[in-house]
Design a protein around this motif. Structure first.
Motif, PDB file in Angstrom:
ATOM      1  N   TYR A   1       0.844  -1.196   0.000  1.00  0.00           N
ATOM      2  CA  TYR A   1       0.000   0.000   0.000  1.00  0.00           C
ATOM      3  C   TYR A   1       0.873   1.237   0.000  1.00  0.00           C
ATOM      4  CZ  TYR A   1      -3.812  -3.146   0.982  1.00  0.00           C
ATOM      5  OH  TYR A   1      -4.725  -4.159   0.881  1.00  0.00           O
TER       6      TYR A   1
ATOM      7  N   TYR B   1       0.528   5.004   1.097  1.00  0.00           N
ATOM      8  CA  TYR B   1      -0.328   5.930   1.855  1.00  0.00           C
ATOM      9  C   TYR B   1      -0.005   7.352   1.413  1.00  0.00           C
ATOM     10  CZ  TYR B   1      -2.904   7.793   5.878  1.00  0.00           C
ATOM     11  OH  TYR B   1      -3.819   8.431   6.692  1.00  0.00           O
TER      12      TYR B   1
ATOM     13  N   ALA C   1      -3.257   2.239  -3.634  1.00  0.00           N
ATOM     14  CA  ALA C   1      -3.060   3.544  -2.998  1.00  0.00           C
ATOM     15  C   ALA C   1      -4.119   3.758  -1.925  1.00  0.00           C
ATOM     16  CB  ALA C   1      -3.154   4.641  -4.050  1.00  0.00           C
ATOM     17  N   HIS C   2      -3.675   4.250  -0.785  1.00  0.00           N
ATOM     18  CA  HIS C   2      -4.587   4.604   0.310  1.00  0.00           C
ATOM     19  C   HIS C   2      -4.463   6.103   0.516  1.00  0.00           C
ATOM     20  CE1 HIS C   2      -6.745   3.625   4.174  1.00  0.00           C
ATOM     21  NE2 HIS C   2      -6.274   4.826   4.465  1.00  0.00           N
ATOM     22  N   HIS C   3      -5.572   6.805   0.433  1.00  0.00           N
ATOM     23  CA  HIS C   3      -5.535   8.264   0.517  1.00  0.00           C
ATOM     24  C   HIS C   3      -5.812   8.737   1.932  1.00  0.00           C
ATOM     25  CE1 HIS C   3      -7.079  12.339  -1.218  1.00  0.00           C
ATOM     26  NE2 HIS C   3      -5.823  12.390  -0.888  1.00  0.00           N
ATOM     27  N   GLY C   4      -4.890   9.522   2.501  1.00  0.00           N
ATOM     28  CA  GLY C   4      -5.102  10.113   3.824  1.00  0.00           C
ATOM     29  C   GLY C   4      -6.137  11.217   3.749  1.00  0.00           C
TER      30      GLY C   4
ATOM     31  N   CYS D   1      -0.171  10.744  10.989  1.00  0.00           N
ATOM     32  CA  CYS D   1      -0.109   9.522  10.178  1.00  0.00           C
ATOM     33  C   CYS D   1       1.207   9.403   9.413  1.00  0.00           C
ATOM     34  CB  CYS D   1      -1.292   9.451   9.218  1.00  0.00           C
ATOM     35  SG  CYS D   1      -2.844   9.209  10.088  1.00  0.00           S
TER      36      CYS D   1
ATOM     37  N   SER E   1      -4.035   3.868  10.484  1.00  0.00           N
ATOM     38  CA  SER E   1      -4.910   4.592   9.568  1.00  0.00           C
ATOM     39  C   SER E   1      -5.322   3.711   8.391  1.00  0.00           C
ATOM     40  CB  SER E   1      -4.197   5.859   9.088  1.00  0.00           C
ATOM     41  OG  SER E   1      -5.031   6.644   8.286  1.00  0.00           O
ATOM     42  N   ILE E   2      -4.383   2.925   7.859  1.00  0.00           N
ATOM     43  CA  ILE E   2      -4.749   2.003   6.769  1.00  0.00           C
ATOM     44  C   ILE E   2      -5.773   0.984   7.277  1.00  0.00           C
ATOM     45  CG2 ILE E   2      -3.947   0.227   5.135  1.00  0.00           C
ATOM     46  CD1 ILE E   2      -1.304   1.580   4.951  1.00  0.00           C
ATOM     47  N   GLU E   3      -5.678   0.649   8.563  1.00  0.00           N
ATOM     48  CA  GLU E   3      -6.627  -0.326   9.117  1.00  0.00           C
ATOM     49  C   GLU E   3      -8.007   0.288   9.351  1.00  0.00           C
ATOM     50  OE1 GLU E   3      -4.908  -2.270  12.518  1.00  0.00           O
ATOM     51  OE2 GLU E   3      -3.203  -3.051  11.359  1.00  0.00           O
ATOM     52  N   GLY E   4      -8.126   1.586   9.032  1.00  0.00           N
ATOM     53  CA  GLY E   4      -9.439   2.229   9.147  1.00  0.00           C
ATOM     54  C   GLY E   4      -9.738   2.757  10.533  1.00  0.00           C
ATOM     55  N   LYS E   5      -8.680   3.221  11.211  1.00  0.00           N
ATOM     56  CA  LYS E   5      -8.853   3.732  12.577  1.00  0.00           C
ATOM     57  C   LYS E   5      -8.271   5.134  12.681  1.00  0.00           C
ATOM     58  CE  LYS E   5      -7.751  -0.916  14.119  1.00  0.00           C
ATOM     59  NZ  LYS E   5      -6.601  -1.660  14.621  1.00  0.00           N
ATOM     60  N   LYS E   6      -8.410   5.744  13.870  1.00  0.00           N
ATOM     61  CA  LYS E   6      -7.690   6.978  14.160  1.00  0.00           C
ATOM     62  C   LYS E   6      -6.204   6.681  14.020  1.00  0.00           C
ATOM     63  CE  LYS E   6      -9.450   7.238  18.340  1.00  0.00           C
ATOM     64  NZ  LYS E   6      -9.670   7.701  19.718  1.00  0.00           N
ATOM     65  N   GLY E   7      -5.441   7.647  13.522  1.00  0.00           N
ATOM     66  CA  GLY E   7      -4.020   7.382  13.302  1.00  0.00           C
ATOM     67  C   GLY E   7      -3.174   7.579  14.544  1.00  0.00           C
TER      68      GLY E   7
ATOM     69  N   TYR F   1      -2.185  -5.014   9.848  1.00  0.00           N
ATOM     70  CA  TYR F   1      -3.051  -6.145  10.245  1.00  0.00           C
ATOM     71  C   TYR F   1      -2.288  -7.134  11.136  1.00  0.00           C
ATOM     72  CZ  TYR F   1      -5.470  -4.257   6.144  1.00  0.00           C
ATOM     73  OH  TYR F   1      -6.068  -3.426   5.223  1.00  0.00           O
TER      74      TYR F   1
ATOM     75  N   LYS G   1      -9.625  -3.023  -2.518  1.00  0.00           N
ATOM     76  CA  LYS G   1      -8.176  -2.844  -2.378  1.00  0.00           C
ATOM     77  C   LYS G   1      -7.598  -3.649  -1.214  1.00  0.00           C
ATOM     78  CE  LYS G   1      -7.888   1.999  -3.986  1.00  0.00           C
ATOM     79  NZ  LYS G   1      -7.586   3.389  -3.522  1.00  0.00           N
ATOM     80  N   TYR G   2      -8.446  -4.034  -0.266  1.00  0.00           N
ATOM     81  CA  TYR G   2      -7.953  -4.595   0.995  1.00  0.00           C
ATOM     82  C   TYR G   2      -8.317  -6.065   1.107  1.00  0.00           C
ATOM     83  CZ  TYR G   2      -7.624   0.399   1.603  1.00  0.00           C
ATOM     84  OH  TYR G   2      -7.322   1.713   1.394  1.00  0.00           O
TER      85      TYR G   2
ATOM     86  N   GLN H   1     -12.965  -2.588   6.943  1.00  0.00           N
ATOM     87  CA  GLN H   1     -12.869  -1.318   7.675  1.00  0.00           C
ATOM     88  C   GLN H   1     -11.785  -0.412   7.093  1.00  0.00           C
ATOM     89  OE1 GLN H   1     -12.929  -1.642  11.949  1.00  0.00           O
ATOM     90  NE2 GLN H   1     -11.983   0.375  12.255  1.00  0.00           N
ATOM     91  N   SER H   2     -10.793  -1.014   6.434  1.00  0.00           N
ATOM     92  CA  SER H   2      -9.732  -0.204   5.837  1.00  0.00           C
ATOM     93  C   SER H   2     -10.271   0.809   4.833  1.00  0.00           C
ATOM     94  CB  SER H   2      -8.713  -1.110   5.140  1.00  0.00           C
ATOM     95  OG  SER H   2      -7.850  -1.698   6.086  1.00  0.00           O
TER      96      SER H   2
ATOM     97  N   VAL I   1     -12.817   2.671   5.252  1.00  0.00           N
ATOM     98  CA  VAL I   1     -13.714   3.665   5.871  1.00  0.00           C
ATOM     99  C   VAL I   1     -13.307   5.097   5.534  1.00  0.00           C
ATOM    100  CG1 VAL I   1     -12.544   3.781   8.142  1.00  0.00           C
ATOM    101  CG2 VAL I   1     -14.981   4.305   7.963  1.00  0.00           C
ATOM    102  N   MET I   2     -12.004   5.375   5.473  1.00  0.00           N
ATOM    103  CA  MET I   2     -11.582   6.751   5.176  1.00  0.00           C
ATOM    104  C   MET I   2     -12.080   7.166   3.792  1.00  0.00           C
ATOM    105  SD  MET I   2      -7.749   7.041   6.771  1.00  0.00           S
ATOM    106  CE  MET I   2      -7.610   8.776   6.308  1.00  0.00           C
TER     107      MET I   2
ATOM    108  N   VAL J   1     -13.129   8.061  13.302  1.00  0.00           N
ATOM    109  CA  VAL J   1     -12.321   8.378  12.121  1.00  0.00           C
ATOM    110  C   VAL J   1     -12.724   9.746  11.560  1.00  0.00           C
ATOM    111  CG1 VAL J   1     -11.847   7.702   9.720  1.00  0.00           C
ATOM    112  CG2 VAL J   1     -11.810   5.985  11.546  1.00  0.00           C
TER     113      VAL J   1
ATOM    114  N   PHE K   1     -11.401  12.533  13.632  1.00  0.00           N
ATOM    115  CA  PHE K   1      -9.949  12.568  13.859  1.00  0.00           C
ATOM    116  C   PHE K   1      -9.214  13.296  12.738  1.00  0.00           C
ATOM    117  CE2 PHE K   1      -5.612  10.803  13.736  1.00  0.00           C
ATOM    118  CZ  PHE K   1      -5.235  10.912  15.069  1.00  0.00           C
ATOM    119  N   TYR K   2      -9.667  13.084  11.493  1.00  0.00           N
ATOM    120  CA  TYR K   2      -8.950  13.636  10.339  1.00  0.00           C
ATOM    121  C   TYR K   2      -9.542  14.993   9.952  1.00  0.00           C
ATOM    122  CZ  TYR K   2      -7.082   8.917  10.195  1.00  0.00           C
ATOM    123  OH  TYR K   2      -6.467   7.734  10.536  1.00  0.00           O
TER     124      TYR K   2
END
Lengths: 443, 163
Positions: A126, A128, A168-171, A177, A186-192, A207, B22-23, B29-30, B32-33, B68, B71-72
């Motif tokens: 990935y 980021y 690609a994972h977009h911030g 992050c 953050s890639i895991e979908g959480k707060k960074g 993961y 992609k995941y 959950q990845s 979600v952003m 999330v 946070f961002y």
């Protein structure tokens, strides 16, 4: 901003055509993907590949300067599921090299990541990408489609038994992050919010699986290193500081922009390449490695060469290679106030010393700047930084503390003048003129 | 409610599916952003119900998606104007006019940071480093379009372009 000048261009060889030279066919025409092909056709061993990268003494270009080959060698061989992650979350104030790398030569990053995947035995990667650069994210997605269509990504790459895919994972706007474990969260979908280390990502990464995470510029250097050989790359720079490096020069120079120079190039030369000081004014101070690096006064900086060891010896850090140039129109208290606000705003809040300390730093510098400083404030600021440094999960607390300590250390008289006279040593009109926003003579 | 994500359009859901792909299959959950960005693009901002809808679609707890979203920096949890302008005022930009550019926009629009013009057209935000310090002053329009070298003339032009 297209490229203006280089010495021995490597990473920037593809930049000279600006936005017209980024696509797959351009990259292939300048020798792109040849190293990946060679590795696959000769069935190069992982150990030989990592040994070549070690020979180059390529050190991480994101800021910490950790040797890349060594980092790759930490990946457990037997683990069935591993990841390669690229850190393009470029948010360190002063740094803008990865944006241009991704804009003008995204395939060098892709090839570097595929080769890294081969070296560490990962099948999935990935990248980021910093939230604020959506157009660059789009271009990278397009470049990934091109690479996939050409058989450089996916199953059995170029008919080999090696498979690797990349996304690609977009911030979406969080400085924290850029810290590698915050990025993984953050890639895991959480707060960074950064994780405790150890365990390091090589053991417990994305993961929870072994993960190699490097900066964009680090990955982009890999195809060039393999093309010329590790030793030749090392010799471009100086011992223990291999190769060339991108420097983002911002602030009071005539031509802000990215410059690629060999490690060990004198700062004076870099300044000259950037067109010298704006308006011919006098250099006052330089932050040599992004806003988290300690500031250095002009005379100290003019004696430095641009490499990890020289800048460290002078009391700062090469960091990400973000060179923030300040001339005599700058009020150092106001400059520090803005940086302190940044860390206060961006602290993720999980560690008390950082969450509370960054607010204390900002509020105290703010009151000095606004004529409400107290005689004991400079000691107070230093005491607060003592309670922050090394006392948190990640380095953001240290990053908030370094500017405060170094600004006070090198420009103490300006802070004292502010506190005593409730105004700035640098005339406000002179400060106003420094930015170049207003035309000369205009109101 | 199980099916509350029908408030998102089929097109938005298709875009979210593309992100999910992609995941690894067990890591929805990845996405979600990206899904929250897609939802924000569609709705203009992110009401709590929309965040909950995204969470439901991805099989997450609503609070996890809200964490999330809050946070961002670039998620809008309050309505914003048709054009959200974010001006970077961080030190490297400020050295080349970032703060002055923000002041110029404030005066032209008659609003301060975090305010929206009475006609609902513009919202002004103070931004942190956008990683484009060599192009200072820089500004983002609606999170996705970066504008470089924003001196008075360029700002005038940009504001005039925004219909």
């Amino acid at each position: 901003m297209a490229l203006i000048a280089t010495i021995n261009p490597l990473l920037t060889t593809g930049w000279f055509k600006g936005d017209a030279g980024w696509s797959l066919k351009d990259y292939e025409a300048r020798g792109g993907y040849a190293q990946l092909k060679r590795i696959l056709s000769t069935k190069m061993t992982q150990d030989d590949l990592i040994a070549e990268v070690k020979k180059s003494v390529l050190r991480g270009r994101g800021g910490a300067g950790f040797p890349t080959g060594l980092k790759w060698s930490f990946m457990p061989k037997a683990a069935p599921e591993k990841y390669v992650v690229c850190n393009t979350d470029e948010g360190e104030p002063g740094t803008f090299k990865d944006r241009d790398l991704m804009r003008f030569d995204p395939h060098s990053v892709i090839e570097g990541m595929i080769i890294a995947g081969y070296a560490v035995g990962a099948k999935l990667g990935y990248n980021y990408i910093h939230g604020e650069i959506f157009e660059i994210y789009q271009r990278f997605e397009e470049a990934l489609d091109q690479a996939r269509a050409a058989g450089y990504l996916g199953n059995n790459i170029l008919g080999s038994d090696f498979s690797f895919d990349l996304f690609a994972h977009h911030g979406w706007g969080a400085y924290i992050c850029g810290e590698e474990t915050g990025l993984l969260e953050s890639i895991e979908g959480k707060k960074g919010q950064p994780r405790y280390k150890p365990p390091f990502p090589a053991n417990f990464g994305l993961y929870g699986k072994p993960t190699t995470i490097n900066n964009t510029e680090t990955f982009a250097a890999i195809p060039f290193i393999l093309g010329m050989g590790g030793e030749a790359y090392l010799n471009l720079g100086k011992p223990n500081n291999g190769g060339t490096k991108l420097f983002s020069v911002s602030g009071h120079v005539n031509r802000p922009g990215n410059y690629e120079v060999p490690m060990g190039t004198p700062f004076a030369k870099l300044l000259e390449m950037a067109g010298g000081m704006r308006g011919g004014r006098k250099l006052k101070a330089v932050i040599p490695g992004g806003s988290s690096a300690p500031v250095l006064p002009a005379d100290v900086m003019m004696d430095c060469t641009m490499d990890y060891d020289s800048i460290a010896k002078a009391g700062s850090m090469l960091g990400s290679g973000a060179v923030i140039v300040m001339d005599e129109t700058v009020c150092m208290v106001k400059a520090l106030e803005r940086l302190s606000y940044f860390y206060y705003e961006e602290s993720c809040g999980q560690c008390t010393p950082c969450r509370e300390g960054s607010g204390w730093l900002y509020r105290v510098v703010h009151r000095i700047e606004h004529g409400e400083g107290r005689a004991e404030d400079l000691d107070l600021l230093n005491r607060v930084t003592d309670n922050m440094m090394g006392k948190t999960i990640c380095a953001l607390a240290d990053a908030a503390a370094f500017p405060v300590r170094s600004f006070i250390k090198h420009f103490k008289s300006e802070f004292e003048y502010h506190i005593e006279n409730k105004k700035c040593l640098v005339d406000p009109e002179i400060q106003r003129a420094g930015s170049g926003f207003f035309k000369v003579g205009a109101a | 409610m199980n099916n509350q994500y029908d408030m998102l359009s089929p097109e938005a859901l298709r875009k979210i599916d593309r992100e999910v792909a992609k995941y690894p299959a067990d890591q929805k959950q990845s996405a979600v952003m990206a899904a929250l960005v897609i939802a924000q693009d569609e709705k203009g901002w992110l009401p709590k119900e929309t965040i909950a809808a995204v969470a439901s679609y991805l099989g997450m707890a609503p609070i996890a998606a809200y964490e999330v979203a809050s946070f961002y920096n670039m998620y809008d949890l309050q309505p914003v104007g048709k054009y959200k302008l974010t001006v970077c005022t961080n030190l490297p930009c400020a050295l080349s006019g970032g703060v002055h550019a923000a002041d110029y926009v404030k005066e032209k629009l008659g609003i301060d940071f975090n305010e929206t013009t009475a006609d609902g057209k513009f919202t002004l935000k103070e931004g942190e480093c956008m990683g484009a310090c060599g192009d200072a002053p820089v500004m983002l329009v609606n999170n996705k379009r970066m504008c470089s070298f924003m001196l008075p003339e360029q700002i005038d032009k940009l504001l005039a372009e925004c219909e």
